[in-house]
Write a protein that holds these residues in place. Structure first.
Motif, PDB file in Angstrom:
ATOM      1  N   ILE A  71       0.835  -1.203   0.000  1.00  0.00           N
ATOM      2  CA  ILE A  71       0.000   0.000   0.000  1.00  0.00           C
ATOM      3  C   ILE A  71       0.867   1.249   0.000  1.00  0.00           C
ATOM      4  CG2 ILE A  71      -1.771   1.282   1.291  1.00  0.00           C
ATOM      5  CD1 ILE A  71      -2.790  -1.460   2.292  1.00  0.00           C
ATOM      6  N   VAL A  72       1.963   1.225   0.781  1.00  0.00           N
ATOM      7  CA  VAL A  72       2.901   2.355   0.803  1.00  0.00           C
ATOM      8  C   VAL A  72       3.483   2.573  -0.590  1.00  0.00           C
ATOM      9  CG1 VAL A  72       5.148   3.137   1.667  1.00  0.00           C
ATOM     10  CG2 VAL A  72       3.464   2.186   3.251  1.00  0.00           C
ATOM     11  N   ASN A  73       3.807   1.483  -1.285  1.00  0.00           N
ATOM     12  CA  ASN A  73       4.352   1.596  -2.645  1.00  0.00           C
ATOM     13  C   ASN A  73       3.352   2.233  -3.599  1.00  0.00           C
ATOM     14  OD1 ASN A  73       6.712   0.392  -1.786  1.00  0.00           O
ATOM     15  ND2 ASN A  73       6.163  -1.651  -2.506  1.00  0.00           N
ATOM     16  N   ILE A  74       2.077   1.910  -3.416  1.00  0.00           N
ATOM     17  CA  ILE A  74       1.033   2.529  -4.232  1.00  0.00           C
ATOM     18  C   ILE A  74       0.967   4.025  -3.971  1.00  0.00           C
ATOM     19  CG2 ILE A  74      -1.477   2.684  -4.533  1.00  0.00           C
ATOM     20  CD1 ILE A  74      -1.569  -0.367  -4.088  1.00  0.00           C
ATOM     21  N   ILE A  75       1.071   4.395  -2.707  1.00  0.00           N
ATOM     22  CA  ILE A  75       1.040   5.817  -2.331  1.00  0.00           C
ATOM     23  C   ILE A  75       2.193   6.566  -2.978  1.00  0.00           C
ATOM     24  CG2 ILE A  75       1.302   7.429  -0.384  1.00  0.00           C
ATOM     25  CD1 ILE A  75      -0.204   5.360   1.331  1.00  0.00           C
ATOM     26  N   ARG A  76       3.383   5.985  -2.914  1.00  0.00           N
ATOM     27  CA  ARG A  76       4.554   6.654  -3.493  1.00  0.00           C
ATOM     28  C   ARG A  76       4.452   6.731  -5.014  1.00  0.00           C
ATOM     29  NH1 ARG A  76       8.448   8.110  -0.369  1.00  0.00           N
ATOM     30  NH2 ARG A  76       9.890   8.246  -2.110  1.00  0.00           N
ATOM     31  N   LYS A  77       3.894   5.678  -5.634  1.00  0.00           N
ATOM     32  CA  LYS A  77       3.727   5.679  -7.090  1.00  0.00           C
ATOM     33  C   LYS A  77       2.758   6.776  -7.516  1.00  0.00           C
ATOM     34  CE  LYS A  77       2.456   2.637 -10.946  1.00  0.00           C
ATOM     35  NZ  LYS A  77       1.975   1.281 -11.325  1.00  0.00           N
ATOM     36  N   LEU A  78       1.662   6.931  -6.778  1.00  0.00           N
ATOM     37  CA  LEU A  78       0.685   7.969  -7.088  1.00  0.00           C
ATOM     38  C   LEU A  78       1.266   9.361  -6.864  1.00  0.00           C
ATOM     39  CD1 LEU A  78      -2.533   6.378  -5.527  1.00  0.00           C
ATOM     40  CD2 LEU A  78      -2.056   6.709  -7.963  1.00  0.00           C
ATOM     41  N   GLU A  79       2.133   9.471  -5.844  1.00  0.00           N
ATOM     42  CA  GLU A  79       2.782  10.765  -5.599  1.00  0.00           C
ATOM     43  C   GLU A  79       3.752  11.092  -6.726  1.00  0.00           C
ATOM     44  OE1 GLU A  79       5.220  13.130  -2.080  1.00  0.00           O
ATOM     45  OE2 GLU A  79       5.514  10.982  -2.346  1.00  0.00           O
ATOM     46  N   ASP A  80       4.518  10.099  -7.167  1.00  0.00           N
ATOM     47  CA  ASP A  80       5.477  10.317  -8.254  1.00  0.00           C
ATOM     48  C   ASP A  80       4.778  10.740  -9.549  1.00  0.00           C
ATOM     49  OD1 ASP A  80       7.676   9.755  -6.707  1.00  0.00           O
ATOM     50  OD2 ASP A  80       7.749   7.625  -7.245  1.00  0.00           O
ATOM     51  N   SER A  81       3.586  10.186  -9.782  1.00  0.00           N
ATOM     52  CA  SER A  81       2.856  10.529 -11.008  1.00  0.00           C
ATOM     53  C   SER A  81       2.095  11.843 -10.886  1.00  0.00           C
ATOM     54  CB  SER A  81       1.873   9.399 -11.354  1.00  0.00           C
ATOM     55  OG  SER A  81       0.843   9.318 -10.383  1.00  0.00           O
ATOM     56  N   GLY A  82       2.080  12.406  -9.686  1.00  0.00           N
ATOM     57  CA  GLY A  82       1.409  13.689  -9.481  1.00  0.00           C
ATOM     58  C   GLY A  82      -0.074  13.583  -9.209  1.00  0.00           C
ATOM     59  N   GLU A  83      -0.584  12.362  -9.026  1.00  0.00           N
ATOM     60  CA  GLU A  83      -2.015  12.189  -8.781  1.00  0.00           C
ATOM     61  C   GLU A  83      -2.406  12.570  -7.361  1.00  0.00           C
ATOM     62  OE1 GLU A  83      -4.377   9.050 -10.451  1.00  0.00           O
ATOM     63  OE2 GLU A  83      -2.578   8.178 -11.364  1.00  0.00           O
ATOM     64  N   ILE A  84      -1.481  12.433  -6.430  1.00  0.00           N
ATOM     65  CA  ILE A  84      -1.734  12.871  -5.056  1.00  0.00           C
ATOM     66  C   ILE A  84      -0.557  13.717  -4.601  1.00  0.00           C
ATOM     67  CG2 ILE A  84      -3.113  10.821  -4.511  1.00  0.00           C
ATOM     68  CD1 ILE A  84      -0.709   9.771  -2.910  1.00  0.00           C
ATOM     69  N   ILE A  85      -0.793  14.528  -3.599  1.00  0.00           N
ATOM     70  CA  ILE A  85       0.257  15.377  -3.029  1.00  0.00           C
ATOM     71  C   ILE A  85       0.341  15.087  -1.537  1.00  0.00           C
ATOM     72  CG2 ILE A  85       0.991  17.739  -2.523  1.00  0.00           C
ATOM     73  CD1 ILE A  85      -0.419  18.637  -5.054  1.00  0.00           C
TER      74      ILE A  85
END
Length: 338
Positions: free
Chosen positions: A313-327
């Motif tokens: 789940i942490v990896n998903i969070i970081r992936k979404l942050e890297d893509s700019g979908e979440i901040i």
């Protein structure tokens, strides 16, 4: 031990008398914080102490109190501040004696004199130093102060300094003294002669968690090339599962869309009720009830499996942050595009 004056006593004898004077309950609490060999030495000394003059007890208690006060003054404002206040209270000679005892028995944190310095001034002071010197200094500073400085270093130095902090283990007191002498001579004589454990992966993670996203990304990308295993270890610790509490509801809902329900149930088995409530409040009532039911039927789960599910789940969070979908809110002034 025969009756004697405080002036003739060794440190171990004073410690034994202090514990005897404080009584068994308080002494037992003190023992909890001592090493085995220290407890053995003190126990033997206490057993060999037959009689202590009331005056000696008073002298030992007074000395202990004065050293405690001096240590508090040092923590509040440094050695100079402590000397000034102690001289006013005890006189110059007595104050010097107390400070001398303190520096001989207690550790004063290295680079204390720059912990109160403005980060921008400190940057000008150290930016031209060798990366290893900068790493040593930053490892001793509060994470907020260190993150400001590492963010302002030239790009080619940031990853180098971060790597050196992460790989730092034990630093010789002689090296610390030399660096302190160059930067500021005030505290060179106060460094405890025991090797000091400082730095390490946890230290650089705490710093990187406080810097802006651009600085963090630059450092991690460089480490991935130069030290891939170290970069992976740092990334695993950068955002832990419990940090979900720091995310807003909209962000959590976006993350949960990409999370496997089975992984979510396993991950929640090993976390606090507070985290569980935050997650369930961002799911539909039907899905939340289903996952709760699955968790009840799972029975005991190996901690390794829980950690693996949480890391997914942490990896998903970081992936979404890297893509700019979440901040993810950070220190250091993230750039926000509007």
């Amino acid at each position: 031990m025969s009756k004697t004056s405080n002036f003739d006593l060794k440190g171990i004898q004073k410690a034994a008398i202090l514990l005897i004077t404080l009584g068994p309950e308080k002494s037992a609490n003190i023992f909890k914080h001592l090493k085995e060999e220290e407890i053995e030495e003190l126990t033997l000394e206490i057993a060999n102490t037959r009689s202590v003059l009331p005056q000696t007890k008073e002298e030992v208690l007074e000395e202990f109190y004065e050293v405690c006060i001096a240590q508090q003054y040092i923590a509040e404002g440094g050695i100079g501040y402590a000397k000034e206040l102690l001289e006013k209270a005890l006189g110059q000679e007595k104050a010097q004696d107390v400070i001398g005892k303190l520096t001989a028995s207690l550790q004063v944190r290295p680079f204390e004199f720059i912990r109160k310095t403005d980060a921008s001034q400190l940057l000008n002071f150290i930016q031209d130093e060798h990366p290893q010197t900068i790493a040593l200094i930053l490892a001793y500073l509060p994470a907020g102060q260190a993150s400001t400085i590492i963010s302002s270093l030239p790009a080619d130095k940031q990853a180098d300094v971060a790597r050196r902090i992460a790989q730092m283990d034990r630093t010789s007191p002689d090296i610390i003294k030399e660096v302190e002498r160059i930067l500021e001579r005030k505290l060179a004589s106060l460094v405890n002669q025991d090797y000091t454990i400082v730095g390490g992966v946890d230290a650089i993670v705490e710093i990187l968690n406080s810097v802006d996203r651009g600085t963090e990304k630059h450092i991690i990308e460089n480490l991935e090339i130069e030290e891939p295993e170290l970069a992976d270890e740092i990334k695993r610790k950068m955002f832990v599962f419990e940090d979900i509490l720091s995310l807003d509801d909209k962000t959590i809902q976006r993350v949960l869309r990409d999370v496997d329900n089975n992984d979510l149930g396993i991950a929640l088995k090993g976390t606090s009720e507070e985290v569980q409530n935050v997650i369930f409040n961002n799911l539909s009532k039907r899905l939340a009830a289903m996952i709760r039911e699955d968790m009840d039927f799972m029975g005991p789960i190996r901690m390794k499996d829980v950690e693996e599910a949480q890391q997914k789940i942490v990896n998903i969070i970081r992936k979404l942050e890297d893509s700019g979908e979440i901040i993810i809110a950070r220190g250091g002034g993230d750039e926000i595009v509007v």
